[in-house]
Design a protein around this motif. Structure first.
Motif, PDB file in Angstrom:
ATOM      1  N   UNK A 260       0.817  -1.289  -0.166  1.00 53.99           N
ATOM      2  CA  UNK A 260      -0.099  -0.030   0.178  1.00 53.99           C
ATOM      3  C   UNK A 260       0.976   1.136  -0.014  1.00 53.99           C
ATOM      4  N   UNK A 261       1.876   1.320   0.665  1.00 51.12           N
ATOM      5  CA  UNK A 261       2.791   2.597   1.033  1.00 51.12           C
ATOM      6  C   UNK A 261       3.309   2.878  -0.297  1.00 51.12           C
ATOM      7  N   UNK A 262       3.788   1.924  -1.162  1.00 55.40           N
ATOM      8  CA  UNK A 262       4.538   2.084  -2.278  1.00 55.40           C
ATOM      9  C   UNK A 262       3.593   2.629  -3.497  1.00 55.40           C
ATOM     10  N   UNK A 263       2.382   1.963  -3.518  1.00 57.07           N
ATOM     11  CA  UNK A 263       1.366   2.606  -4.404  1.00 57.07           C
ATOM     12  C   UNK A 263       0.811   3.835  -4.290  1.00 57.07           C
ATOM     13  N   UNK A 264       0.705   4.149  -2.802  1.00 56.54           N
ATOM     14  CA  UNK A 264       0.038   5.519  -2.375  1.00 56.54           C
ATOM     15  C   UNK A 264       1.041   6.588  -3.002  1.00 56.54           C
ATOM     16  N   UNK A 265       2.436   6.306  -2.667  1.00 60.69           N
ATOM     17  CA  UNK A 265       3.494   7.282  -3.042  1.00 60.69           C
ATOM     18  C   UNK A 265       3.222   7.322  -4.536  1.00 60.69           C
ATOM     19  N   UNK A 266       3.195   6.267  -5.454  1.00 60.50           N
ATOM     20  CA  UNK A 266       3.105   6.495  -6.753  1.00 60.50           C
ATOM     21  C   UNK A 266       2.128   7.098  -7.229  1.00 60.50           C
ATOM     22  N   UNK A 267       0.987   6.839  -6.820  1.00 58.53           N
ATOM     23  CA  UNK A 267      -0.353   7.444  -7.011  1.00 58.53           C
ATOM     24  C   UNK A 267      -0.292   9.039  -6.828  1.00 58.53           C
ATOM     25  N   UNK A 268       0.260   9.282  -5.609  1.00 59.89           N
ATOM     26  CA  UNK A 268       0.518  10.999  -5.185  1.00 59.89           C
ATOM     27  C   UNK A 268       1.260  11.478  -6.308  1.00 59.89           C
ATOM     28  N   UNK A 269       2.540  10.765  -6.683  1.00 57.28           N
ATOM     29  CA  UNK A 269       3.232  11.307  -7.612  1.00 57.28           C
ATOM     30  C   UNK A 269       2.590  11.663  -9.027  1.00 57.28           C
ATOM     31  N   UNK A 270       1.537  10.652  -9.415  1.00 62.53           N
ATOM     32  CA  UNK A 270       0.839  11.072 -10.708  1.00 62.53           C
ATOM     33  C   UNK A 270      -0.220  11.907 -10.352  1.00 62.53           C
TER      34      UNK A 270
ATOM     35  N   UNK B  82      -0.540  -4.975 -10.052  1.00 61.07           N
ATOM     36  CA  UNK B  82       0.210  -3.982  -9.207  1.00 61.07           C
ATOM     37  C   UNK B  82       0.159  -4.299  -7.904  1.00 61.07           C
ATOM     38  N   UNK B  83      -0.963  -4.761  -7.598  1.00 63.59           N
ATOM     39  CA  UNK B  83      -1.132  -4.748  -5.985  1.00 63.59           C
ATOM     40  C   UNK B  83      -0.529  -6.086  -5.468  1.00 63.59           C
ATOM     41  N   UNK B  84      -0.376  -6.015  -4.174  1.00 64.72           N
ATOM     42  CA  UNK B  84       0.343  -7.263  -3.468  1.00 64.72           C
ATOM     43  C   UNK B  84      -0.259  -7.616  -2.159  1.00 64.72           C
ATOM     44  N   UNK B  85      -0.199  -8.750  -1.899  1.00 64.23           N
ATOM     45  CA  UNK B  85      -0.628  -9.195  -0.503  1.00 64.23           C
ATOM     46  C   UNK B  85      -2.143 -10.098  -0.785  1.00 64.23           C
ATOM     47  N   UNK B  86      -2.972  -9.700   0.103  1.00 62.13           N
ATOM     48  CA  UNK B  86      -4.195 -10.605   0.146  1.00 62.13           C
ATOM     49  C   UNK B  86      -5.346  -9.819  -0.314  1.00 62.13           C
TER      50      UNK B  86
END
Ligand code: 5GP
Ligand code: MG
Length: 470
Positions: free
Chosen positions: A110-120, A154-158
């Motif tokens: 989640x943290x990595x994807x949030x940062x990536x979305x924020x950048x976009x 893109x998403x990882x986990x459950x």
């Protein structure tokens, strides 16, 4: 943990059917509930904190009617606090696309994807990992199927999730198959649910379970199942073994196995592995009951109801004042003195997590006159946290993480304590170890766990008041 449901059935009362399905899935999450309905390309949703019947009444359901498709969700928070904006389905609009999404599980990136979305430049309004999935889908320029598939890459986990646009419902399951998701048929209309007990309550029959990495597209043309991303496990899946031990309802079937019978087998094996001379076997209801029945049957020691559970005490109850809390009384259980007094009692429960309930129970049973209390637990010691959606706390809070069985027994105050072995548990499921995630018992995780998750916990994206509600 959470429960999800989806249905595509033009001409049926899809909101009402979803309401009943959520009622059957209430045990999977009691913090919030929500339903989103599609009608002629538009989505209407209602959600709030509380139990399913607290969130929906007749007026609310009629406001969601008519519709051709719907999804529903009940929530047990694992990332993000229990706040209204974090309740689901999450509805998102973007460039003419509106989607509603409900998610069971927990993402690990989640943290990595949030940062990536924020950048976009993509704005996120909530603190939940679910909104990240909704945003990835909503931002995608392609069809809903393409968007879901791209998000799954893109998403990882459950994640076992359901998503609705104006017309279609898509259900999708993570490539490790950690959380359950089943496909059913209701008089020719396709439905999706976390557990088969939700199919039963709406009168649908089980078609099949979605396999790891698959998505099911429910539309006017019926249902199409696609392998959206490759399954990652050699055995096909890494289904959460805690679903078998505790979480899912005993009348549900998972991986082809009836859970009530599997839990009885756990109790039978426990009796063979850890016998003890005693007068009576009692369960910690309701979750310990099938295993206690199995233990009694295999040991020949009679089963009796020794504890009454107040079934109206949910997870959201008002905390008692400190004096009552310290007294060791549990609001949930009361012993039946006639069954307990003067007896050597075997107490069967499905699991020990923090040990707080169990400590109180032991004290309560001795107060009710028990001569001996032999705790028998139908799972191995829980020694490692869950990053995939079971609310199991940090390692430091797990009573068995840094103690021997004898040390745990001493903390709990029991005469004796024994856990079911890992092999015994595995055999009770009728499947090999390669079908399960057993990380809470073995410390071996099926996916990579980023360091921020190990230290962070579920409130890591909260700010202000919500962050201190732990
Ligand atoms: P403990 O005594 O360790 O505090 O709690 C163990 C008890 O909690 C067992 O009876 C078990 O059935 C139950 N339990 C295990 N996992 C969960 C959970 O995720 N939520 C709730 N409400 N109870 C749980
Ligand atoms: Mg229990």
């Amino acid at each position: 943990m959470c429960g999800v449901f989806g249905i595509h059935a033009p001409g049926r009362d899809v909101a009402r059917l979803t309401y009943f399905a959520l009622y059957a899935l209430q045990h999977r999450g009691q913090e919030s509930a929500g339903i989103a309905v599609a009608n002629g390309g538009r989505i209407t949703a209602q959600k709030d904190l509380g139990l399913v019947p607290q969130v929906f009444d007749e007026t609310a359901l009629q406001a969601l009617t008519p519709g051709s498709a719907a999804i529903g969700h009940c929530r047990y928070a694992t990332t993000g606090a229990s706040r209204w904006p974090n309740s689901q389905p999450i509805v998102r609009h973007r460039k003419g696309r509106t989607v509603a999404l409900g998610h069971n599980g927990n993402l690990t990136n989640t943290a990595a994807l949030r940062a990536e979305l924020a950048e976009r430049g993509v704005r996120l309004e909530t603190t939940s990992d679910t909104e990240v999935i909704a945003a990835l889908i909503c931002e995608h320029p392609g069809t809903l199927e393409e968007a879901v598939q791209a998000a799954m890459e893109r998403i990882e986990g459950a994640f076992s999730a359901v998503v609705l646009d104006g017309e279609k419902v898509i259900g999708f399951r993570d490539p490790d198959g950690i959380r359950p998701l089943v496909l059913g048929d209701l008089d020719g209309s396709p439905v999706l649910a976390s557990e088969t007990c939700a199919l039963d309550i709406v009168g649908a029959t089980l078609v099949r379970e979605l396999e790891a990495g698959q998505m099911a597209i429910l539309s006017t043309t019926g249902v199409e199942v696609v392998q959206a991303v490759p399954a990652r496990q050699v055995g096909g899946a890494a289904l959460c073994i805690f679903e078998f031990i505790y979480f899912a309802r005993p009348d549900s079937r998972m991986d082809g196995i009836g859970l009530h019978a599997a839990r009885q087998r756990m109790g039978e094996r426990l009796a063979a592995e850890a016998p003890i001379e005693a007068d009576v076997v009692i369960a910690v209801p309701d979750s310990g009951t099938p295993a206690a029945q199995g233990y009694a049957r295999a040991s020949g020691i009679p089963f009796a109801d020794g504890l009454v559970k107040n079934r109206y005490v949910g997870r959201t109850f008002i905390q008692p004042e400190q004096g009552l809390r310290d007294s060791g009384i549990t609001l949930k259980f009361n012993p039946i003195r006639d069954v307990i007094e003067g007896q050597r009692v075997i107490v069967v429960d499905d699991s020990i997590v923090r040990g707080s309930t169990t400590t109180k129970l032991v004290r309560m049973l001795f107060t009710a006159g028990a001569k001996e209390i032999h705790l028998r637990i139908s799972s191995p010691p829980i020694v490692s946290p869950c990053f995939y959606g079971i609310d199991m706390a940090a390692t430091s809070e797990l009573i068995a993480a840094s103690r021997t069985v004898d040390e745990v027994a001493a903390v709990l105050g029991a005469t004796s304590l024994a856990y079911l072995s890992l092999d015994g548990l595995q055999a009770s499921t009728d499947h090999g170890a390669d079908r399960f995630c057993r990380a809470c018992l073995t410390r071996s995780y099926p996916t990579a766990i980023p360091a921020d998750l190990v230290d962070g916990g579920r409130f890591r994206f909260e700010t202000g008041a919500a962050a201190v509600r732990a």
